[in-house]
Write an enzyme that holds these catalytic residues in place. Structure first.
Site, mmCIF file in Angstrom:
data_model
loop_
_atom_site.group_PDB
_atom_site.id
_atom_site.type_symbol
_atom_site.label_atom_id
_atom_site.label_comp_id
_atom_site.label_asym_id
_atom_site.label_seq_id
_atom_site.Cartn_x
_atom_site.Cartn_y
_atom_site.Cartn_z
ATOM 1 N N HIS A 4 11.002 22.456 45.931
ATOM 2 C CA HIS A 4 11.021 21.068 46.435
ATOM 3 C C HIS A 4 12.451 20.564 46.647
ATOM 4 O O HIS A 4 12.895 19.612 45.993
ATOM 5 C CB HIS A 4 10.244 20.143 45.474
ATOM 6 C CG HIS A 4 9.772 18.889 46.148
ATOM 7 N ND1 HIS A 4 8.561 18.309 45.865
ATOM 8 C CD2 HIS A 4 10.348 18.096 47.078
ATOM 9 C CE1 HIS A 4 8.416 17.213 46.591
ATOM 10 N NE2 HIS A 4 9.496 17.077 47.345
ATOM 11 N N THR A 63 7.010 21.633 54.133
ATOM 12 C CA THR A 63 8.044 20.899 53.389
ATOM 13 C C THR A 63 7.547 19.476 53.104
ATOM 14 O O THR A 63 8.337 18.596 52.772
ATOM 15 C CB THR A 63 9.376 20.823 54.178
ATOM 16 O OG1 THR A 63 9.096 20.277 55.471
ATOM 17 C CG2 THR A 63 10.042 22.168 54.327
ATOM 18 N N GLY A 92 13.729 19.841 49.867
ATOM 19 C CA GLY A 92 13.878 19.317 51.226
ATOM 20 C C GLY A 92 14.913 18.219 51.369
ATOM 21 O O GLY A 92 15.725 18.221 52.301
ATOM 22 N N ARG A 152 8.673 10.768 61.826
ATOM 23 C CA ARG A 152 10.136 10.950 61.900
ATOM 24 C C ARG A 152 10.539 12.400 61.646
ATOM 25 O O ARG A 152 11.315 12.979 62.397
ATOM 26 C CB ARG A 152 10.817 10.106 60.821
ATOM 27 C CG ARG A 152 10.847 8.628 61.065
ATOM 28 C CD ARG A 152 11.745 7.994 60.006
ATOM 29 N NE ARG A 152 11.621 6.554 60.013
ATOM 30 C CZ ARG A 152 10.667 5.886 59.373
ATOM 31 N NH1 ARG A 152 9.752 6.536 58.697
ATOM 32 N NH2 ARG A 152 10.620 4.564 59.426
ATOM 33 N N ILE A 153 10.005 12.971 60.543
ATOM 34 C CA ILE A 153 10.442 14.327 60.176
ATOM 35 C C ILE A 153 9.899 15.348 61.179
ATOM 36 O O ILE A 153 10.629 16.238 61.625
ATOM 37 C CB ILE A 153 10.029 14.669 58.722
ATOM 38 C CG1 ILE A 153 10.720 13.698 57.744
ATOM 39 C CG2 ILE A 153 10.401 16.115 58.380
ATOM 40 C CD1 ILE A 153 10.293 13.819 56.285
ATOM 41 N N ARG A 206 3.866 18.154 51.492
ATOM 42 C CA ARG A 206 3.257 18.117 50.167
ATOM 43 C C ARG A 206 2.304 19.299 50.030
ATOM 44 O O ARG A 206 1.532 19.605 50.954
ATOM 45 C CB ARG A 206 2.444 16.822 49.975
ATOM 46 C CG ARG A 206 3.245 15.586 49.681
ATOM 47 C CD ARG A 206 3.938 15.632 48.311
ATOM 48 N NE ARG A 206 4.685 14.428 48.030
ATOM 49 C CZ ARG A 206 5.965 14.223 48.333
ATOM 50 N NH1 ARG A 206 6.666 15.180 48.932
ATOM 51 N NH2 ARG A 206 6.560 13.090 48.022
ATOM 52 N N GLU A 220 2.908 21.193 41.405
ATOM 53 C CA GLU A 220 4.318 21.265 40.988
ATOM 54 C C GLU A 220 4.482 20.753 39.567
ATOM 55 O O GLU A 220 3.819 19.769 39.212
ATOM 56 C CB GLU A 220 5.169 20.419 41.944
ATOM 57 C CG GLU A 220 5.266 21.035 43.302
ATOM 58 C CD GLU A 220 6.096 20.198 44.284
ATOM 59 O OE1 GLU A 220 6.867 19.319 43.847
ATOM 60 O OE2 GLU A 220 5.958 20.433 45.477
HETATM 61 C C1 8YV Z 1 12.001 13.500 47.294
HETATM 62 C C2 8YV Z 1 10.095 13.891 48.893
HETATM 63 O O1 8YV Z 1 13.020 14.209 46.767
HETATM 64 O O2 8YV Z 1 10.750 11.723 49.514
HETATM 65 C C3 8YV Z 1 9.860 12.539 49.429
HETATM 66 O O3 8YV Z 1 8.705 12.264 49.802
HETATM 67 O O4 8YV Z 1 9.268 14.699 48.941
HETATM 68 C C4 8YV Z 1 11.313 14.387 48.264
HETATM 69 O O5 8YV Z 1 12.142 14.899 49.237
HETATM 70 C C5 8YV Z 1 11.104 13.022 46.200
HETATM 71 O O6 8YV Z 1 9.954 12.427 46.668
HETATM 72 C C6 8YV Z 1 11.822 12.064 45.299
HETATM 73 O O7 8YV Z 1 10.946 11.238 44.587
#
Ligand code: 8YV
Length: 331
Positions: free
Chosen positions: A293, A241, A295, A160-161, A243, A272
């Site tokens: 972080h 953006t 995104g 999706r992203i 991991r 992180e």
């Molecule tokens: C979230 C993210 O803010 O959803 C994800 O996978 O990386 C982030 O954008 C984070 O995971 C919240 O738990």
């Protein structure tokens, strides 16, 4: 007698709207101070909760899951990525896991596009000049970056992203290339005029910008390894953006230092909230743009994520399959 409300432990502070609705529906234990929970506190939570709502900052590992009481039936992750949860251990104990896909796609894609633009066009450096009162005025050869239009974007992970990033990048005149475990359907490829690369190595060697959008799983840990990073062209940029663990961060920092890669835009890091000091140093030189972080960090996104969590818990508690159940095939 009405059924008792499920005990829902939420590990971090969520938007007020979400917490209010959760309090109406569940016997909810909120984290008002928003202090990340220790492993001992997480163990305590899984001993008592019917539902655990963790976030990316909680490590729900095998040790924590092994301490779960028999009442724990659902881990409803507040977030899309589920690498913070030992999914296999949870599934072995018949604990259902859900996440929040879909609702943070556009926000994360926006942030990716911002980084794709920020590094080659030197946004952070420009801002810094003004901030320090060092601007001497316009000059024809000063602060020149690199053009985005006409450049090749290599997307690693066309979910999706990845697709949302591709749509944006196409509108900016970039040509879309991608590598994915499975090839995207023809209509997706055609719509994006995207080129599929079965070989990640082959794709990396030819791109101007590489952007990472696959989940972090045991199979994608250091997918962009030192060996693969060496395949990149010295003029290329890396954006992440997804991991931090997907890229060998040390190798990336070394190559940026040595000028073997032109720059990087990173919203995520391997350890992180620690950030590699080499990357921080490079950020001061303008070669990289670093974000903490962010995104999915929009008010709308975080409320939508909370709504998904509520829907998943409610559906599950009503005896139905929750919409965002994580399946072993996703790992
Ligand atoms: C979230 C993210 O803010 O959803 C994800 O996978 O990386 C982030 O954008 C984070 O995971 C919240 O738990």
């Amino acid at each position: 007698m009405p059924k008792a409300k499920p005990v829902v432990v939420v590990t971090r502070k969520l938007p007020e709207l979400v917490e209010t609705r959760m309090s109406e529906l569940f016997d909810v234990r909120l984290n008002v101070d928003d202090q990340p929970m220790s492993q001992a506190q997480l163990v305590d939570a899984v001993r008592h909760a019917d539902v655990l709502v963790p976030t990316v900052t909680d490590r729900i590992d095998a040790a924590v899951i092994s301490q779960a009481g028999p009442q724990l039936k659902l881990i409803a992750n507040f977030g899309n990525g589920i690498d913070n949860v030992d999914v296999k251990s949870a599934m072995n104990r018949a604990i259902t896991i859900t996440n929040t896909p879909g609702v943070l796609t556009e926000d994360t894609a926006d942030m990716t596009m911002a980084l794709i633009l920020a590094v080659p066009r030197r946004l952070a450096e420009g801002f810094e000049v003004l901030e320090h009162g060092e601007w001497k005025g316009w000059a024809p050869t000063w602060m020149l970056g690199h053009r985005i239009w006409g450049k090749k974007l290599g997307i690693v992970g066309m979910g999706r992203i990845g697709q949302a990033v591709a749509r944006r990048a196409k509108a900016f005149g970039m040509s879309i290339h991608y590598h994915n475990r499975r090839r995207a359907p023809t209509h997706v490829e055609e719509g994006l005029e995207a080129t599929y690369w079965e070989s990640l190595d082959q794709m990396l060697a030819r791109m101007d910008v590489v952007s990472v959008h696959c989940p972090h799983t045991p199979g994608t840990y250091h997918l962009l390894s030192a060996r693969r990073l060496k395949l990149l062209r010295p003029e290329s940029y890396v954006v992440n953006t997804a991991r931090g663990e997907i890229i060998d961060e040390n190798a990336l920092a070394r190559m940026l230092e040595a000028g073997e890669i032109a720059g990087a835009g990173l919203d995520v890091f391997e350890h992180e909230p620690a950030v590699n000091p080499k990357l921080l140093k490079l950020a001061r030189s303008g070669k990289v743009v670093l974000l903490p972080h962010m995104g999915s960090a929009t008010v709308e996104g975080r409320v939508d994520m909370g709504e998904r969590v509520i829907i998943n818990i409610k559906t599950f508690m009503d005896g139905h399959r929750p919409p965002d159940r994580v399946l072993p095939s996703m790992l």
